[in-house]
Design an enzyme around this catalytic site. Structure first.
Site, PDB file in Angstrom:
ATOM      1  N   LEU A 171       0.820  -1.215   0.000  1.00  0.00           N
ATOM      2  CA  LEU A 171       0.000   0.000   0.000  1.00  0.00           C
ATOM      3  C   LEU A 171       0.852   1.263   0.000  1.00  0.00           C
ATOM      4  O   LEU A 171       0.334   2.345  -0.262  1.00  0.00           O
ATOM      5  CB  LEU A 171      -0.925   0.017   1.220  1.00  0.00           C
ATOM      6  CG  LEU A 171      -2.069  -0.998   1.234  1.00  0.00           C
ATOM      7  CD1 LEU A 171      -2.886  -0.847   2.512  1.00  0.00           C
ATOM      8  CD2 LEU A 171      -2.960  -0.832   0.021  1.00  0.00           C
ATOM      9  N   GLY A 172       2.131   1.123   0.321  1.00  0.00           N
ATOM     10  CA  GLY A 172       3.006   2.287   0.320  1.00  0.00           C
ATOM     11  C   GLY A 172       3.417   2.765   1.696  1.00  0.00           C
ATOM     12  O   GLY A 172       3.540   3.972   1.908  1.00  0.00           O
ATOM     13  N   ILE A 214       6.694   4.774   1.360  1.00  0.00           N
ATOM     14  CA  ILE A 214       6.497   6.129   0.847  1.00  0.00           C
ATOM     15  C   ILE A 214       5.854   7.007   1.916  1.00  0.00           C
ATOM     16  O   ILE A 214       6.220   8.176   2.096  1.00  0.00           O
ATOM     17  CB  ILE A 214       5.619   6.108  -0.418  1.00  0.00           C
ATOM     18  CG1 ILE A 214       6.296   5.315  -1.533  1.00  0.00           C
ATOM     19  CG2 ILE A 214       5.318   7.526  -0.887  1.00  0.00           C
ATOM     20  CD1 ILE A 214       7.578   5.917  -2.024  1.00  0.00           C
ATOM     21  N   LYS A 218     -15.122  -1.209   5.738  1.00  0.00           N
ATOM     22  CA  LYS A 218     -15.059  -2.359   6.639  1.00  0.00           C
ATOM     23  C   LYS A 218     -13.652  -2.944   6.771  1.00  0.00           C
ATOM     24  O   LYS A 218     -13.234  -3.300   7.884  1.00  0.00           O
ATOM     25  CB  LYS A 218     -16.036  -3.436   6.183  1.00  0.00           C
ATOM     26  CG  LYS A 218     -16.227  -4.569   7.189  1.00  0.00           C
ATOM     27  CD  LYS A 218     -16.844  -4.076   8.494  1.00  0.00           C
ATOM     28  CE  LYS A 218     -18.308  -3.689   8.294  1.00  0.00           C
ATOM     29  NZ  LYS A 218     -18.954  -3.299   9.577  1.00  0.00           N
ATOM     30  N   THR A 225     -10.824  -1.439   6.743  1.00  0.00           N
ATOM     31  CA  THR A 225     -10.095  -0.571   7.673  1.00  0.00           C
ATOM     32  C   THR A 225     -10.573  -0.787   9.111  1.00  0.00           C
ATOM     33  O   THR A 225      -9.765  -0.848  10.044  1.00  0.00           O
ATOM     34  CB  THR A 225     -10.268   0.903   7.259  1.00  0.00           C
ATOM     35  OG1 THR A 225      -9.604   1.117   6.026  1.00  0.00           O
ATOM     36  CG2 THR A 225      -9.699   1.838   8.312  1.00  0.00           C
ATOM     37  N   CYS A 243      27.205  -1.563 -13.627  1.00  0.00           N
ATOM     38  CA  CYS A 243      27.682  -2.812 -13.032  1.00  0.00           C
ATOM     39  C   CYS A 243      27.776  -3.892 -14.109  1.00  0.00           C
ATOM     40  O   CYS A 243      28.693  -3.872 -14.921  1.00  0.00           O
ATOM     41  CB  CYS A 243      26.776  -3.216 -11.873  1.00  0.00           C
ATOM     42  SG  CYS A 243      27.492  -4.483 -10.800  1.00  0.00           S
ATOM     43  N   GLY A 284      26.125  -4.020 -16.689  1.00  0.00           N
ATOM     44  CA  GLY A 284      26.049  -3.296 -17.955  1.00  0.00           C
ATOM     45  C   GLY A 284      27.405  -2.854 -18.457  1.00  0.00           C
ATOM     46  O   GLY A 284      27.648  -2.820 -19.669  1.00  0.00           O
ATOM     47  N   MET A 285      28.333  -2.519 -17.552  1.00  0.00           N
ATOM     48  CA  MET A 285      29.700  -2.186 -17.959  1.00  0.00           C
ATOM     49  C   MET A 285      30.458  -3.446 -18.362  1.00  0.00           C
ATOM     50  O   MET A 285      31.201  -3.459 -19.351  1.00  0.00           O
ATOM     51  CB  MET A 285      30.442  -1.480 -16.832  1.00  0.00           C
ATOM     52  CG  MET A 285      31.899  -1.172 -17.155  1.00  0.00           C
ATOM     53  SD  MET A 285      32.745  -0.295 -15.840  1.00  0.00           S
ATOM     54  CE  MET A 285      34.079  -1.442 -15.482  1.00  0.00           C
ATOM     55  N   GLU A 335      31.705 -15.797 -15.094  1.00  0.00           N
ATOM     56  CA  GLU A 335      30.417 -16.026 -14.457  1.00  0.00           C
ATOM     57  C   GLU A 335      29.488 -16.796 -15.390  1.00  0.00           C
ATOM     58  O   GLU A 335      28.680 -17.616 -14.949  1.00  0.00           O
ATOM     59  CB  GLU A 335      29.770 -14.703 -14.057  1.00  0.00           C
ATOM     60  CG  GLU A 335      28.414 -14.857 -13.393  1.00  0.00           C
ATOM     61  CD  GLU A 335      27.744 -13.523 -13.056  1.00  0.00           C
ATOM     62  OE1 GLU A 335      26.691 -13.550 -12.404  1.00  0.00           O
ATOM     63  OE2 GLU A 335      28.276 -12.468 -13.465  1.00  0.00           O
ATOM     64  N   HIS A 372      27.010   1.546  -8.553  1.00  0.00           N
ATOM     65  CA  HIS A 372      25.574   1.779  -8.708  1.00  0.00           C
ATOM     66  C   HIS A 372      25.241   3.229  -8.345  1.00  0.00           C
ATOM     67  O   HIS A 372      24.876   3.533  -7.204  1.00  0.00           O
ATOM     68  CB  HIS A 372      24.777   0.821  -7.810  1.00  0.00           C
ATOM     69  CG  HIS A 372      24.788  -0.590  -8.281  1.00  0.00           C
ATOM     70  ND1 HIS A 372      23.825  -1.093  -9.130  1.00  0.00           N
ATOM     71  CD2 HIS A 372      25.657  -1.600  -8.045  1.00  0.00           C
ATOM     72  CE1 HIS A 372      24.097  -2.363  -9.393  1.00  0.00           C
ATOM     73  NE2 HIS A 372      25.205  -2.696  -8.747  1.00  0.00           N
ATOM     74  N   GLU A 380      22.709   4.954  -9.012  1.00  0.00           N
ATOM     75  CA  GLU A 380      21.292   5.192  -8.739  1.00  0.00           C
ATOM     76  C   GLU A 380      21.006   5.271  -7.243  1.00  0.00           C
ATOM     77  O   GLU A 380      20.016   5.885  -6.832  1.00  0.00           O
ATOM     78  CB  GLU A 380      20.428   4.105  -9.385  1.00  0.00           C
ATOM     79  CG  GLU A 380      20.574   2.706  -8.810  1.00  0.00           C
ATOM     80  CD  GLU A 380      21.657   1.884  -9.478  1.00  0.00           C
ATOM     81  OE1 GLU A 380      21.591   0.640  -9.399  1.00  0.00           O
ATOM     82  OE2 GLU A 380      22.574   2.475 -10.078  1.00  0.00           O
TER      83      GLU A 380
END
Length: 578
Positions: free
Chosen positions: A15-16, A19, A193, A195, A383, A385-386, A407, A518, A520
């Site tokens: 439900l968050g 956040i 109900k 809740t 990561c 991706g490199m 790997e 990373h 991000e």
């Protein structure tokens, strides 16, 4: 004394709560308070590091190298304090700690039980995490309890919160409960109900919520809020409507408009300055008033679950805010590229390959990287991706047939990516070792500072130094770097100790950057991140040039579409480092 806000959830998960907790933290921080945040996860895993993204979503990495719940990423994006290992703990960690104490004889032969031993340990972990925030100077700590009220797994955590409120006394704790108010289309009405039952379950445990955050797909009318108040024994003005928003960055203002931060301050007896949401209002305005649109393809294998790349998604949105650009993320399944059924990459303004583990889908990612390199499309590899960009360049430019990562192919003739313990030495001799664990050795985790080579694109983005977080095992093999650089694929940053490649780039390409870390994890909506901002600007430049060429071709002008696709792009403008 630190005060505590416990955030619980009811009815259903997702439900968050994260956040909501982060938004409340941002509101209280805007009022001059020093806020810490903690996440309590009821699963028995010690941490989410070995869990599938489909099970748990993204694994967030802290500066001190802890693999944690993705909600800690929300916390860092909404408040200014940084998260650490003590900000997230699980049932597994609690039981592990208690069992170790029992084995050492610290319980003096007593029978070890959930109450009081497990609940006491939870309280100790909570207080330790709260004291760690702001170097021990935090005013309050927001504690998010995972799962939903009534779950067997989360009961010890909720009980520990009840005991803390009793022990610390009146005005020391505030309970915020997040529930669902579903809309039933066939009945044409919202139902309160669920809740009511959720609050009833919480009260059975001994906790009466001070605030209800009621999630719905629309604002909850006053009549329904009054009904919830009556049957839940919560003041009407403390029944807060939280409806679906098109951006999570609108939630702080939504909650503030209904007085949530003031209600919490009143419960805790805090007299503080009014909230200042100027920064939030500015970034929401920038988000809602873009000047252009770009389409960025995210090529991965977890594309069916966007939470797998949560921090990446947010970092691209942040870059859009900083550049007044609407960033449309196109998820491209790398396995579909391998099977030839993926949508065309021609419509993309940029391509991003995120981190990941395992062989599945890697050849599709390599094909997408080759497309970006050969067609001058801005590329960012993170990561894995490199590493895959390095493999692609080794195969198709350096003509190293069969080049791969150990790997994916332990017997590859050219291990351009490998564990450090598998590396060739500087004379070119391969050292194969069989003492690796099933997961491939030791993970490099957490933040690390590295110098950046001057005169590179990396230096124009970062300046003299990069300090980012890591989560990987495999490294680009230094034995091949000389051949890669001779062919034009340059290392632009190295670790100071082991001299490992941290950033690599193609100077001849408009924007082609691979990073082993990373970035991000350190992007925020208010400040953005220099690498993602530069990447989005490159996508804008590519989009503008491509659109100009296409329009000219339609008109039959002298700038008709050239036969060389790479000639359709222009170098991206990258801001000088601050």
């Amino acid at each position: 004394m630190i005060k505590y806000i416990f955030v619980t959830g009811g009815v259903v998960s997702s439900l968050g709560k994260g956040i909501a907790a982060a938004s409340l933290g941002s509101l209280l921080e805007s009022r001059g308070l020093k806020v810490g945040l903690l996440k309590l996860d009821p699963y028995i895993n010690v941490d989410p590091g070995t869990m599938s993204p489909f099970q748990h979503g993204e694994v967030f990495v802290t500066e001190d190298g802890a693999e944690t719940d993705l909600d800690l990423g929300h916390y860092e994006r909404f408040v200014s304090t940084r998260m650490h290992k003590v900000n997230n703990f699980t049932t597994g960690q609690i039981y592990e700690s208690v069992i170790k104490k029992e084995r050492r004889g610290e319980y003096l032969g007593k029978t070890v039980q959930v109450i009081p031993h497990i609940t006491n340990e939870i309280q100790d972990f909570i207080e330790r995490g709260a004291r760690a925030a702001w170097n021990g100077e935090a005013d309050l700590a927001i504690v998010e309890i995972g799962g939903t009220v009534g779950d067997i797994e989360s009961l010890p955590f909720v009980e520990a919160a009840r005991q803390m409120s009793l022990r610390l006394g009146r005005g020391s704790c505030c309970f915020v409960h997040l529930t669902l108010v579903p809309f039933i289309p066939s009945a044409g009405e919202l139902k309160t109900k669920p809740t009511q039952h959720s609050v009833q379950k919480l009260r059975e445990i001994g906790i009466s919520p001070d605030v209800l955050l009621c999630r719905a797909d629309r604002p909850i009318p006053a009549d329904e809020r009054a009904k919830i108040s009556l049957f839940s024994n919560v003041q009407l003005d403390s029944v807060i409507s939280v409806w679906d928003a098109d951006s999570i960055y609108k939630i702080p203002s939504m909650l503030h408009a209904q007085g949530l931060d003031q209600i919490v301050c009143d419960v805790l007896g805090l007299e503080v300055e009014p909230a200042n949401l100027t920064d939030w209002d500015a970034l929401v305005h920038a988000l809602e008033h873009p000047e252009r649109t770009v389409r960025i393809g995210m090529v991965g294998k977890y594309t069916d679950l966007s939470d797998s790349y949560k921090s990446l998604n947010e970092a691209l949105i942040h870059a859009g805010i900083q550049t007044r650009t609407r960033v449309v993320i196109e998820y491209v399944d790398s396995e579909q590229i391998e099977s030839g059924v993926a949508p065309s990459l021609d419509t993309l303004d940029a391509i991003l390959v995120p981190g990941g583990f395992g062989k599945r889908g890697t050849e599709g990612k390599i094909e997408a990287i080759r497309f970006a390199r050969e067609h001058g499309v801005p590329y960012l590899g993170i990561c894995l991706g490199m590493q895959l960009a390095t493999i692609e360049f080794a195969r198709n430019v350096c003509a190293l047939a069969g080049a791969n990562s150990t790997e994916f192919d332990p017997d590859t003739p050219h291990p351009v990516v490998a564990l450090i313990t598998e590396w060739m030495d500087r004379t070119g001799r391969i050292e194969r070792r069989s003492d690796q664990s099933e997961l491939g050795g030791t993970m490099r985790l957490g933040a690390q500072r590295c110098p950046v080579f001057p005169g590179t694109l990396a230096a124009r983005i970062y300046g003299a130094e990069v300090n980012e977080r890591h989560r990987h095992r495999y490294e680009v093999n230094n034995a091949y770097v000389e051949r890669l650089q001779a062919a034009g694929y340059l290392v632009s940053a190295r670790t100071p100790g082991e001299s490992l490649p941290e950033m690599m780039e193609l100077p001849a390409h408009p924007f082609f950057v691979g990073v082993q870390f990373h970035p991000e994890f350190t992007s925020t909506p208010r400040a953005g991140h220099p690498l993602f901002t530069a990447f989005v600007r490159a996508a804008v430049a590519h989009s503008t040039q491509t659109r100009s060429v296409v329009e000219s071709a339609r008109e039959g002008g002298p700038d008709a579409v050239p036969s060389d696709p790479a000639a359709r792009v222009v170098p991206a403008v990258v801001p000088a480092a601050a």
